[in-house]
Scaffold this motif. Structure first.
Motif, PDB file in Angstrom:
ATOM      1  N   THR A  46       8.615 -14.936   3.586  1.00  0.00           N
ATOM      2  CA  THR A  46       9.493 -14.849   5.051  1.00  0.00           C
ATOM      3  C   THR A  46       9.726 -16.275   5.770  1.00  0.00           C
ATOM      4  O   THR A  46      10.710 -16.326   6.316  1.00  0.00           O
ATOM      5  CB  THR A  46       8.689 -14.040   6.110  1.00  0.00           C
ATOM      6  N   VAL A  47       8.829 -17.211   5.491  1.00  0.00           N
ATOM      7  CA  VAL A  47       8.748 -18.535   5.867  1.00  0.00           C
ATOM      8  C   VAL A  47      10.010 -19.381   4.977  1.00  0.00           C
ATOM      9  O   VAL A  47      10.736 -19.813   5.494  1.00  0.00           O
ATOM     10  CB  VAL A  47       7.669 -19.310   5.978  1.00  0.00           C
ATOM     11  N   LEU A  48       9.687 -19.129   3.570  1.00  0.00           N
ATOM     12  CA  LEU A  48      10.561 -19.821   2.840  1.00  0.00           C
ATOM     13  C   LEU A  48      12.181 -19.368   2.970  1.00  0.00           C
ATOM     14  O   LEU A  48      13.006 -20.179   2.562  1.00  0.00           O
ATOM     15  CB  LEU A  48       9.998 -19.503   1.407  1.00  0.00           C
ATOM     16  N   ALA A  49      12.188 -18.096   3.398  1.00  0.00           N
ATOM     17  CA  ALA A  49      13.689 -17.885   3.328  1.00  0.00           C
ATOM     18  C   ALA A  49      14.328 -18.305   4.470  1.00  0.00           C
ATOM     19  O   ALA A  49      15.606 -18.615   4.476  1.00  0.00           O
ATOM     20  CB  ALA A  49      13.582 -16.063   3.680  1.00  0.00           C
ATOM     21  N   MET A  50      13.743 -19.243   5.216  1.00  0.00           N
ATOM     22  CA  MET A  50      14.380 -19.724   6.365  1.00  0.00           C
ATOM     23  C   MET A  50      14.592 -21.188   5.999  1.00  0.00           C
ATOM     24  O   MET A  50      15.344 -21.838   6.770  1.00  0.00           O
ATOM     25  CB  MET A  50      13.432 -19.953   7.528  1.00  0.00           C
ATOM     26  N   GLU A  51      14.143 -21.463   4.706  1.00  0.00           N
ATOM     27  CA  GLU A  51      14.599 -22.888   4.408  1.00  0.00           C
ATOM     28  C   GLU A  51      14.131 -24.028   5.425  1.00  0.00           C
ATOM     29  O   GLU A  51      15.040 -24.947   5.500  1.00  0.00           O
ATOM     30  CB  GLU A  51      16.059 -22.870   3.835  1.00  0.00           C
ATOM     31  N   PRO A  52      12.869 -23.879   5.772  1.00  0.00           N
ATOM     32  CA  PRO A  52      12.766 -25.144   6.527  1.00  0.00           C
ATOM     33  C   PRO A  52      12.140 -26.296   5.402  1.00  0.00           C
ATOM     34  O   PRO A  52      11.970 -26.211   4.348  1.00  0.00           O
ATOM     35  CB  PRO A  52      11.065 -24.822   7.149  1.00  0.00           C
ATOM     36  N   SER A  53      12.095 -27.523   6.073  1.00  0.00           N
ATOM     37  CA  SER A  53      11.773 -28.629   5.441  1.00  0.00           C
ATOM     38  C   SER A  53      10.423 -29.081   5.355  1.00  0.00           C
ATOM     39  O   SER A  53       9.763 -29.549   4.548  1.00  0.00           O
ATOM     40  CB  SER A  53      12.517 -30.029   5.771  1.00  0.00           C
ATOM     41  N   ILE A  54       9.776 -28.225   6.464  1.00  0.00           N
ATOM     42  CA  ILE A  54       8.176 -28.526   6.589  1.00  0.00           C
ATOM     43  C   ILE A  54       7.380 -27.387   6.663  1.00  0.00           C
ATOM     44  O   ILE A  54       7.824 -26.460   7.142  1.00  0.00           O
ATOM     45  CB  ILE A  54       7.837 -29.433   8.140  1.00  0.00           C
ATOM     46  N   LEU A  55       6.388 -27.153   5.810  1.00  0.00           N
ATOM     47  CA  LEU A  55       5.582 -26.063   6.097  1.00  0.00           C
ATOM     48  C   LEU A  55       4.296 -25.934   6.538  1.00  0.00           C
ATOM     49  O   LEU A  55       3.535 -27.159   6.258  1.00  0.00           O
ATOM     50  CB  LEU A  55       5.371 -25.355   4.737  1.00  0.00           C
ATOM     51  N   VAL A  56       3.925 -25.373   7.381  1.00  0.00           N
ATOM     52  CA  VAL A  56       2.550 -25.646   8.157  1.00  0.00           C
ATOM     53  C   VAL A  56       1.844 -24.221   7.752  1.00  0.00           C
ATOM     54  O   VAL A  56       2.159 -22.952   8.085  1.00  0.00           O
ATOM     55  CB  VAL A  56       2.640 -25.770   9.682  1.00  0.00           C
ATOM     56  N   PHE A  57       0.467 -24.352   7.334  1.00  0.00           N
ATOM     57  CA  PHE A  57      -0.368 -23.360   6.932  1.00  0.00           C
ATOM     58  C   PHE A  57      -1.574 -23.455   7.849  1.00  0.00           C
ATOM     59  O   PHE A  57      -2.167 -24.429   7.904  1.00  0.00           O
ATOM     60  CB  PHE A  57      -0.659 -23.386   5.482  1.00  0.00           C
ATOM     61  N   ASP A  58      -1.932 -22.314   8.365  1.00  0.00           N
ATOM     62  CA  ASP A  58      -3.598 -22.257   9.232  1.00  0.00           C
ATOM     63  C   ASP A  58      -4.344 -21.266   8.498  1.00  0.00           C
ATOM     64  O   ASP A  58      -4.276 -20.052   8.313  1.00  0.00           O
ATOM     65  CB  ASP A  58      -3.339 -21.658  10.465  1.00  0.00           C
ATOM     66  N   GLU A  59      -5.267 -22.219   7.889  1.00  0.00           N
ATOM     67  CA  GLU A  59      -6.286 -21.466   7.022  1.00  0.00           C
ATOM     68  C   GLU A  59      -5.700 -20.315   6.238  1.00  0.00           C
ATOM     69  O   GLU A  59      -5.789 -19.228   6.105  1.00  0.00           O
ATOM     70  CB  GLU A  59      -7.413 -20.634   8.120  1.00  0.00           C
ATOM     71  N   PRO A  60      -5.039 -20.916   5.302  1.00  0.00           N
ATOM     72  CA  PRO A  60      -4.027 -19.991   4.218  1.00  0.00           C
ATOM     73  C   PRO A  60      -4.746 -19.066   3.289  1.00  0.00           C
ATOM     74  O   PRO A  60      -4.370 -18.088   2.718  1.00  0.00           O
ATOM     75  CB  PRO A  60      -3.176 -21.063   3.451  1.00  0.00           C
ATOM     76  N   THR A  61      -5.945 -19.501   2.768  1.00  0.00           N
ATOM     77  CA  THR A  61      -6.780 -18.671   1.901  1.00  0.00           C
ATOM     78  C   THR A  61      -7.860 -17.962   2.446  1.00  0.00           C
ATOM     79  O   THR A  61      -8.790 -17.371   1.793  1.00  0.00           O
ATOM     80  CB  THR A  61      -7.439 -19.640   0.785  1.00  0.00           C
TER      81      THR A  61
END
Length: 229
Positions: free
Chosen positions: A150-165
């Motif tokens: 859902t985030v990649l579809a917005m095509e941002p240049s920066i990705l921020v993950f909060d405790e992803p695993t």
């Protein structure tokens, strides 16, 4: 120009509890950085400043050279995609495909562009076969991959993950690592998983009681992670 820059950022929640204190750092385009530290050190609060979900009491946060303020926050959010710890916070449509299309459609993009973005994001995250599934029927790992789509579809240049695993099993964590390792984006990731941080990031910022205690190569990060006071 840096992708992301914090300059003397301080922030307190209502009631006066100061969570961030004079935070300054910059992240270059394409850099992958881990934010680490004990619970309550300010990691999640820091992440919420990267796209204006929180606005600093003092100091500035800049995205691609533009200072985030209340007037341009929506514009800045197009550059910063945030993946929350709980995937259920991002999945709410009847199908995975509808969830992934939701952001691009709200941007007012043509339907053909939306279709292309959705297909690409589903393919990048290994979710193509899940597109017609209801999100609440997915496993925890599948939900995580769908939320990233859902985030990649917005095509941002920066990705921020909060405790992803957090909460993922070994197979889902391995899938996450494989996906993120191939992405060209600038990445800022809060995590307690030091093995994950070492595998994906070359730099670490250590938070301790609202301040930065270390900022440098992840291989020389102090351990244990500072105070228990």
């Amino acid at each position: 120009m840096n992708a992301l820059e914090f300059q003397d950022v301080s922030f307190s929640y209502p009631g006066g509890h100061e969570v961030l204190r004079d935070i300054s750092f910059s992240i270059k385009k394409g850099e992958k950085v881990a934010i680490v530290g004990l619970n309550g050190s300010g990691k999640s609060t820091l992440l919420l400043h990267t796209n204006g979900l929180l606005i600093a009491d003092s100091g500035t946060v800049s995205v691609n050279g533009k200072v985030i303020d209340r007037k341009n926050v929506e514009e800045c959010r197009k550059s910063v995609g945030m993946v929350f710890q709980n995937a259920d916070d991002q999945l709410f449509m009847p199908t995975v495909e509808a969830d992934v299309a939701f952001g691009p459609r709200n941007m007012g993009l043509p339907e053909e562009e939306i279709k292309c973005r959705v297909e690409k994001a589903l393919r990048q995250t290994g979710c193509s076969e899940l597109k017609d599934r209801a999100p609440f029927h997915l496993s925890g790992g599948q939900k995580k991959m769908a939320s990233i789509a859902t985030v990649l579809a917005m095509e941002p240049s920066i990705l921020v993950f909060d405790e992803p695993t957090s909460g993922l099993d070994f197979a889902a964590e391995a899938q996450f690592i494989g996906i993120v390792d191939r992405l060209p984006h600038t990445i800022l990731m809060s995590t307690h998983d030091m093995d994950l941080a070492h595998r994906l990031c070359t730099r670490a910022i250590l938070m301790d009681r609202g301040s930065i205690a270390y900022d440098g190569p992840i291989d020389t990060l102090p351990y244990p992670l500072i105070s228990t006071l």
